[in-house]
Design an enzyme around this catalytic site. Structure first.
Site, PDB file in Angstrom:
ATOM      1  N   TYR A 158      34.770  62.320  58.159  1.00 24.88           N
ATOM      2  CA  TYR A 158      35.501  63.516  57.762  1.00 24.88           C
ATOM      3  C   TYR A 158      34.542  64.661  57.448  1.00 24.88           C
ATOM      4  O   TYR A 158      34.264  65.483  58.312  1.00 24.88           O
ATOM      5  CB  TYR A 158      36.428  63.236  56.564  1.00 24.88           C
ATOM      6  CG  TYR A 158      37.432  64.357  56.394  1.00 24.88           C
ATOM      7  CD1 TYR A 158      38.655  64.318  57.042  1.00 24.88           C
ATOM      8  CD2 TYR A 158      37.126  65.489  55.645  1.00 24.88           C
ATOM      9  CE1 TYR A 158      39.561  65.373  56.933  1.00 24.88           C
ATOM     10  CE2 TYR A 158      38.020  66.540  55.533  1.00 24.88           C
ATOM     11  CZ  TYR A 158      39.228  66.480  56.175  1.00 24.88           C
ATOM     12  OH  TYR A 158      40.103  67.536  56.080  1.00 24.88           O
ATOM     13  N   ASP A 212      54.430  79.489  67.912  1.00 22.13           N
ATOM     14  CA  ASP A 212      53.016  79.123  67.926  1.00 22.13           C
ATOM     15  C   ASP A 212      52.250  80.176  67.123  1.00 22.13           C
ATOM     16  O   ASP A 212      52.046  81.300  67.577  1.00 22.13           O
ATOM     17  CB  ASP A 212      52.509  79.070  69.372  1.00 22.13           C
ATOM     18  CG  ASP A 212      51.034  78.699  69.471  1.00 22.13           C
ATOM     19  OD1 ASP A 212      50.386  78.478  68.426  1.00 22.13           O
ATOM     20  OD2 ASP A 212      50.526  78.627  70.605  1.00 22.13           O
ATOM     21  N   VAL A 269      49.111  61.409  51.730  1.00 18.47           N
ATOM     22  CA  VAL A 269      49.615  60.851  52.980  1.00 18.47           C
ATOM     23  C   VAL A 269      50.389  61.950  53.678  1.00 18.47           C
ATOM     24  O   VAL A 269      51.478  62.341  53.253  1.00 18.47           O
ATOM     25  CB  VAL A 269      50.519  59.635  52.731  1.00 18.47           C
ATOM     26  CG1 VAL A 269      50.958  59.022  54.065  1.00 18.47           C
ATOM     27  CG2 VAL A 269      49.803  58.590  51.885  1.00 18.47           C
TER      28      VAL A 269
END
Length: 400
Positions: free
Chosen positions: A238, A112, A279
């Site tokens: 966005y 993490d 993408v």
């Protein structure tokens, strides 16, 4: 060994398993698209979020074309027997194999990156094995982040601000792609601040500070954080929404870092890098982005739509001084001129204004988008026989 045949578990855009051979093949394909190294310089790089999207592309372009050494950091899941490992896990293993074959020196840590323990583990490795860092690439995308000081868990949301967002979207729930309508209520101030805490510049700044504290900033140190501006078509959800607020915070952080004593002492550079549409696992979760990207792909065609690999090659060439920096008035590196070209955006707006009719013209673009989503998880990749059993339990490459 647990060889088994794996079939995709998919509903619409949601795919919950990955194919190890398919995911590895996507890495090898990208590697072959990158020009081989010609120089002798081998800068040290720390890439946060190396296993997907722009982070992966930046890793591969840096390795293949510039011979970078250093450490990549990601937080991926292993095979459990009931569910395969994440695609990023398999992509990392494939990248490590390419590096070994090329005689490179790059290590990968699965941790993490938001945590203090994760930072310590990574910086210990950097200090012991590589020394001062020439490049820190920040490309983390996560749904949540635990504040290392307060312990609070912040969750990011994708919502507009101030007013509700209603727009067409691409729907793959039926036998054929179709246009549906979405409505998102505006995010609250708490949701905005939580999204900033996850996706803004706070953790980027902490990494730079931690490197400086270890005296690991090389002279001329450069750090770059990936961001996106995008079209006015998607701006309400966005750039003008909760994610946009986080990206604005990222850009403020860049200016603060550039003025910091540590960067000044190292004669360092700080950039946000505005990438073009792609993408990715992160972008496919944003409402309306699928339809917009399908329209954009239709307008641009195969040759003019620039992949993440294309853009990463461009970025490294600019950072390494092979080509001039393409900076805007705010000092951001721009890789998105091909997307935001006025004629291109006008044609996208025409399709967007009548989306059902637009989809009829953009059916190939919609099919391409779904194929790209599947490709992210190793599905539908040319040359892979999905009827054959494979070994899904692949080891994470040892950082030692």
């Amino acid at each position: 060994m647990s060889m088994r045949q794996i079939e995709p578990k998919q509903r619409g855009f949601l795919i919950v398993n990955s194919h190890p051979d398919g995911a590895a093949a996507t890495v090898r394909r990208a590697w072959q698209q990158i020009p081989a190294r010609t120089g002798t310089r081998r800068p040290v790089a720390l890439i946060l979020g190396h296993s997907a999207g722009y982070g992966l592309a930046t890793l591969l372009a840096g390795l293949r074309q510039h011979g970078i050494r250093g450490v990549g950091v990601a937080f991926d899941s292993a095979d459990t027997g009931r569910r395969t490992a994440s695609a990023g896990w398999y992509r990392t293993a494939a990248a490590a194999g390419l590096i070994r074959h090329a005689g490179g020196d790059f290590a990968f840590v699965n941790t993490d990156a938001f945590s203090e323990d994760g930072k310590k583990q990574v910086l210990d490795l950097v200090e012991q094995r590589y020394g001062p860092v020439d490049y820190l690439i920040y490309s983390l995308a996560a749904p949540r982040r635990t504040d290392p000081v307060t312990g609070l868990v912040h969750h990011s949301v994708i919502k507009p601000l101030d007013t509700a967002y209603e727009a067409p979207a691409l729907d793959f729930s039926g036998p054929e792609p179709a246009v549906s309508r979405i409505r998102l209520e505006p995010g609250t101030e708490d949701e905005k601040q939580a999204t900033i805490a996850v996706m803004g510049g706070t953790d980027w700044s902490l990494w730079v500070t931690a490197l400086a504290g270890r005296r690991l900033l090389a002279p001329g140190f450069t750090t770059a954080a990936l961001t996106y501006v995008g079209s006015e078509v998607t701006a309400p959800v966005y750039r003008q929404g909760t994610i946009g607020a986080a990206k604005a915070h990222l850009e403020v952080t860049a200016r603060d870092l550039a003025a910091s004593p540590a960067l000044t002492a190292a004669a360092g550079r700080v950039f946000t890098v505005v990438a073009g549409a792609a993408v990715t696992q992160a972008s496919s979760a944003i409402p309306s982005i699928a339809l917009y990207t399908a329209f954009l792909r239709t307008v641009l065609g195969d040759d003019a739509f620039r992949s993440t690999t294309d853009q990463a090659i461009d970025l490294w060439d600019q950072m390494e001084g092979r080509t001039p920096l393409a900076l805007d008035d705010e000092g951001r590196i721009r890789l998105d001129g091909w997307e935001l070209d006025g004629d291109v955006q006008q044609r996208v707006r025409e399709l967007w204004s009548a989306p059902e009719a637009g989809l009829l013209q953009a059916r190939a673009g919609a099919d391409w988008f779904l194929a790209q989503v599947r490709d992210l998880y190793g599905w539908g990749v040319d040359g892979i026989d999905y009827t054959q059993p494979v070994e899904p339990d692949i080891a994470w490459p040892s950082p030692r």
